[in-house]
Design a protein around this motif. Structure first.
Motif, PDB file in Angstrom:
ATOM      1  N   ASN A  49      29.205 -20.568  55.930  1.00 36.48           N
ATOM      2  CA  ASN A  49      28.628 -21.626  56.765  1.00 36.48           C
ATOM      3  C   ASN A  49      29.191 -23.006  56.462  1.00 36.48           C
ATOM      4  O   ASN A  49      28.875 -23.962  57.167  1.00 36.48           O
ATOM      5  N   ALA A  50      29.995 -23.106  55.408  1.00 33.02           N
ATOM      6  CA  ALA A  50      30.351 -24.421  54.883  1.00 33.02           C
ATOM      7  C   ALA A  50      31.567 -25.013  55.567  1.00 33.02           C
ATOM      8  O   ALA A  50      32.439 -24.302  56.070  1.00 33.02           O
ATOM      9  N   ALA A  51      31.613 -26.346  55.529  1.00 35.66           N
ATOM     10  CA  ALA A  51      32.843 -27.071  55.813  1.00 35.66           C
ATOM     11  C   ALA A  51      33.612 -27.181  54.505  1.00 35.66           C
ATOM     12  O   ALA A  51      33.052 -27.551  53.485  1.00 35.66           O
ATOM     13  N   LEU A  52      34.892 -26.837  54.547  1.00 38.13           N
ATOM     14  CA  LEU A  52      35.692 -26.846  53.320  1.00 38.13           C
ATOM     15  C   LEU A  52      37.119 -27.228  53.680  1.00 38.13           C
ATOM     16  O   LEU A  52      37.913 -26.397  54.111  1.00 38.13           O
ATOM     17  N   ARG A  53      37.426 -28.497  53.551  1.00 38.05           N
ATOM     18  CA  ARG A  53      38.744 -29.019  53.920  1.00 38.05           C
ATOM     19  C   ARG A  53      39.782 -28.587  52.901  1.00 38.05           C
ATOM     20  O   ARG A  53      39.521 -28.540  51.704  1.00 38.05           O
ATOM     21  N   ALA A  54      40.976 -28.266  53.405  1.00 31.17           N
ATOM     22  CA  ALA A  54      42.079 -27.927  52.510  1.00 31.17           C
ATOM     23  C   ALA A  54      42.642 -29.197  51.888  1.00 31.17           C
ATOM     24  O   ALA A  54      42.756 -30.233  52.547  1.00 31.17           O
ATOM     25  N   HIS A 113      33.570 -36.474  53.458  1.00 29.55           N
ATOM     26  CA  HIS A 113      35.009 -36.710  53.590  1.00 29.55           C
ATOM     27  C   HIS A 113      35.805 -35.673  52.799  1.00 29.55           C
ATOM     28  O   HIS A 113      36.785 -35.111  53.306  1.00 29.55           O
ATOM     29  N   LEU A 114      35.398 -35.425  51.571  1.00 35.58           N
ATOM     30  CA  LEU A 114      36.161 -34.508  50.719  1.00 35.58           C
ATOM     31  C   LEU A 114      36.209 -33.100  51.264  1.00 35.58           C
ATOM     32  O   LEU A 114      37.208 -32.394  51.107  1.00 35.58           O
ATOM     33  N   PHE A 115      35.121 -32.671  51.907  1.00 32.59           N
ATOM     34  CA  PHE A 115      35.028 -31.270  52.323  1.00 32.59           C
ATOM     35  C   PHE A 115      35.058 -31.084  53.839  1.00 32.59           C
ATOM     36  O   PHE A 115      34.896 -29.956  54.317  1.00 32.59           O
ATOM     37  N   GLY A 116      35.270 -32.157  54.586  1.00 33.83           N
ATOM     38  CA  GLY A 116      35.378 -32.029  56.034  1.00 33.83           C
ATOM     39  C   GLY A 116      34.067 -31.705  56.710  1.00 33.83           C
ATOM     40  O   GLY A 116      34.041 -31.016  57.730  1.00 33.83           O
TER      41      GLY A 116
END
Length: 272
Positions: free
Chosen positions: A259-264, A136-139
């Motif tokens: 490669n990462a998911a990284l939510r703003a 959830h935190l990083f999408g």
């Protein structure tokens, strides 16, 4: 948000996590500024929880500290937070319900596992609960099974490095002692060198062979450090050191970031 505006407790906790895994310093540099407090707080929280559950020598202290953290994590699920790390995370929301209970369950169970899968399974309740929040935190992608398995192996790798003389004997499963004809109390001795190399290789092979796309950034960083550390351990050598290590960590952190998911996240505010 500038580094100077970060909560002092958050910065101190992240420095502690960075001392354990220096790649986190490089990794933070690839996180957008508005998300950096969440990244730092999450990395530091994982460090605090791991130490609380696995590395305190007195079971009574483990029970007290894990109880405090369980209460704090339950508070985050209700939108409340007291610790600098949870204050930095609570505004982002997430599926925090059940994390505290999973923490208590794992902290109170250090019975030896029969084999590799048993050792991983014993850690899965906490690993899955934390990976759900992390996603959830990083999408990250919704499928948590592989990232949770990776987190469990991460903890087993650290127990191999630092838990050989602890009461849980590094959570090394019983089958390894039977295979090598050793007692559990011999784990830290030179006679167990082959056993430790064998166990490190099993843990290494339990991880994905390549960096998956769509995983949360902290999980990809952990996967990289675990593969490298376990490969060194399986070959009977320590981790590499020297001036090139810092450049390698920056390069690896950049590769993981690609490669990462990284939510703003919106800029964080901290209260005292």
């Amino acid at each position: 948000m500038t580094p100077a505006s970060l909560d002092e407790g958050l910065r101190a906790a992240f420095a502690k996590a960075e001392a354990r895994e220096p790649i986190h310093r490089a990794a933070a540099g690839f996180v957008p500024m508005e998300s950096r407090a969440v990244f730092m707080a999450w990395v530091a929280l994982l460090e605090e929880l791991r130490e609380c559950v696995f590395e305190l020598s007195d079971p009574r202290v483990t029970a007290v500290k894990s109880g405090w953290w369980a209460e704090e994590l339950d508070g985050v699920a209700r939108g409340a937070a007291r610790h600098p790390l949870t204050r930095a995370l609570v505004r982002s929301g997430g599926p925090w319900g059940g994390v505290g209970g999973a923490l208590l369950a794992v902290a109170s169970d250090d019975a030896p596992a029969a084999d590799l899968e048993g050792a991983i399974t014993a850690l899965r309740p906490l690993a899955e609960a934390l990976v759900r929040v992390e996603a959830h935190l990083f999408g990250a992608e919704a499928n948590i099974e592989a990232p949770a398995r990776s987190l469990a192996v991460h903890w087993l790798r650290l127990r191999l490095e630092r838990g050989l003389e602890a009461s849980d004997r590094g959570r090394v499963p019983l089958v390894m002692f039977a295979r090598h004809g050793l007692r559990r109390d011999q784990l830290a001795g030179t006679e167990a060198d082959a056993l430790r190399r064998d166990w490190a290789m099993q843990l290494h092979d339990a991880l994905p062979a390549a960096s998956p796309k769509g995983w949360a950034y902290p999980r990809l960083i952990g996967l990289h450090t675990d593969r490298r550390a376990l490969r060194c351990a399986a070959e009977g050598r320590g981790p590499s050191r020297g001036i090139t290590t810092g450049f390698l960590e920056v390069w690896q952190a950049w590769r993981c970031a690609r490669n990462a998911a990284l939510r703003a996240h919106p800029p964080a505010t901290h209260t005292t």
